[in-house]
Design an enzyme around this catalytic site. Structure first.
Site: not given
Length: 484
Positions: A427, A329
């Site tokens: 994630h 991310c």
């Protein structure tokens, strides 16, 4: 409702265990927390965002998570400012003073009440959770999540008190006595949490607490370090490992100031050959065999700090030495050549050079991506699971392959030619064994790696173990009597 004498007293974990107990006993429970403040969030099946604690509790309850379980999420972004996520969708940034003023509170109050009503029509019982301390009397008029929510839901309240931090009698008594009379009557019992030592030594204390507080102590719950439940937020990082170890594969996670979703790495603690530790200095980073750059709520600010502290140079040096480096991310964005924020999504409009380890560039924008994904990693046949929560669009230039191919079409991330530098928006990518095996192999430690239980089976086992732990130490019959 599980209300607390303070923050981090264990409300979330006990709520998780009660969700599992009610499920085991044939009920259809669901979790609810009107307002959560956390950087550890999760994507719902319909592509919205809630606090991870409620997603975990929903999983323990055997149901899919939804925004009705956490209609209001505050994601701190520094300088006393938080991003406000309402019903799973960001509605802007608010400073603390503006947010906690009375103006506009009725709108938010109606939203959280409506969410509870929708949930209560579908599930029973609702396992509610308060936030922080219920005795913050200066915030009573603007409260959305503690006793005002208990009044609206007509909830029975159990006070969770943390004995490990000391002052458990004063905190329990004060939390009850500082309530308005009608709210005080809602508190039906106390759970003393995080006990260490011989429980018999607290028998007298339990009776004394009942006498001074005027309600029963439903249980005294000991620490259970062998039960692994995802934590609500990064406050738990203080008790995580921060040291390298001899004879193991050292995986160093860079400890960012605004780290988000650090539970991405918890699975690494289950591999016997791995030592997971959190790194805050270049000297500590040099000892890592694998380097991970985690997600961040304030990517540009954290990247600036990495450069100021010498951590950026240390990460680049680790890559030049042939060590695997993975960015997830915000960490993926940092690995690229450039991050620009022309709209001021993270603050003032600006741009900053990245670490230059991947040929990508990121432009921040206000359109947040939140979704669950299924993908194949490195052309493996097995399908993997994960989720995305991010601002920004990252473009790839030539000479960069994507490590992840979505089941629905398209790809994610960027990977160096030798597979040792990987960036991804996904994630939970490390919850998939094939990804960890690749990192171990890239670090020269792939042979003979121990087999571990698959993540889904492991998580379900933890919920059952937590339920058994609570059944041993909480009077569940008395709890049902109170609820009835």
């Amino acid at each position: 409702m599980l209300a607390g004498t303070g923050s981090d007293v264990g409300k979330s974990v006990i709520a998780t265990g009660l969700c599992r107990i009610f499920l085991q006993d044939g009920y259809r429970p669901a979790p609810f927390k009107a307002q959560n403040m956390a950087l550890n969030s999760y994507a719902t099946p319909d592509g919205k965002e809630i606090g991870r604690a409620q997603a975990v509790q929903a999983e323990a309850a055997g149901i899919a998570c939804s925004t009705d379980m956490n209609p209001l999420l505050l994601k701190p972004s520094g300088h006393h400012t938080s991003q406000v996520v309402l019903n799973g969708i960001p509605i802007g940034n608010r400073d603390a003073y503006t947010y906690y003023r009375n103006e506009g509170r009725d709108v938010l109050r109606k939203e959280v009440h409506d969410a509870f009503d929708r949930l209560a029509q579908r599930y029973n019982p609702i396992v509610m959770e308060g936030a922080g301390s219920i005795a913050e009397i200066n915030l009573r008029d603007t409260d959305l999540v503690n006793m005002s929510m208990a009044r609206y839901a007509d909830a029975k309240v159990l006070l969770v008190a943390d004995i490990d931090r000391g002052g458990v009698f004063a905190s329990a008594y004060g939390s009850i006595m500082l309530q308005a009379p009608e709210d005080r009557e809602r508190i039906k019992g106390i759970i003393v949490n995080k006990f260490r030592g011989d429980l018999r030594l607290f028998e007298k204390g339990k009776k004394m607490m009942e006498e001074i507080c005027g309600v029963p102590v439903l249980g005294v719950v000991p620490f259970a370090d062998d039960i692994h439940i995802d934590e609500e937020d990064s406050v738990a990082l203080s008790v995580k490992n921060h040291s390298s170890a001899e004879g193991k594969v050292n995986v160093g996670v860079v400890l960012l100031s605004h780290i988000s979703n650090y539970t991405d790495f918890d699975v690494l603690e289950r591999y016997p050959e791995i030592n997971l530790y959190y790194v805050s200095t270049p000297e500590e980073l040099q000892k890592a065999d694998i380097v991970i750059l985690p997600g961040s709520k304030s990517t540009i600010a954290d990247l600036k700090k990495l450069k100021e502290t010498g951590m950026a140079e240390a990460i680049i040096a680790a890559s030049r030495e042939g060590k695997p480096v993975m960015g997830i991310c915000g960490g993926y964005q940092m690995l690229g050549n450039l991050i620009s924020d022309p709209e001021g999504v993270e603050g003032e409009p600006c741009e900053i050079e990245g670490l230059g380890l991947l040929p990508v560039a990121t432009v921040m924008d206000g359109n947040k991506v939140t979704r669950q994904v299924r993908f194949r990693f490195m052309e493996q046949s097995a399908l993997c699971d994960g989720y995305e929560i991010h601002n920004g669009r990252t473009s790839l230039s030539g000479g960069c392959d994507s490590p992840c191919e979505f089941e629905s079409g398209g790809s994610d991330g960027c990977m160096s030619g030798d597979g040792k530098v990987i960036g991804t928006y996904i994630h939970g990518i490390l919850d998939n064994d094939v990804v960890i095996r690749h990192l171990l192999s890239a670090a020269g430690a792939g042979n003979g790696a121990a087999e571990v239980m698959d993540n889904d089976t492991f998580r379900q086992l933890q919920y059952d173990r937590l339920a058994n732990h609570l059944r041993r130490h909480i009077d569940i019959d008395l709890l049902y009597e109170i609820l009835s």
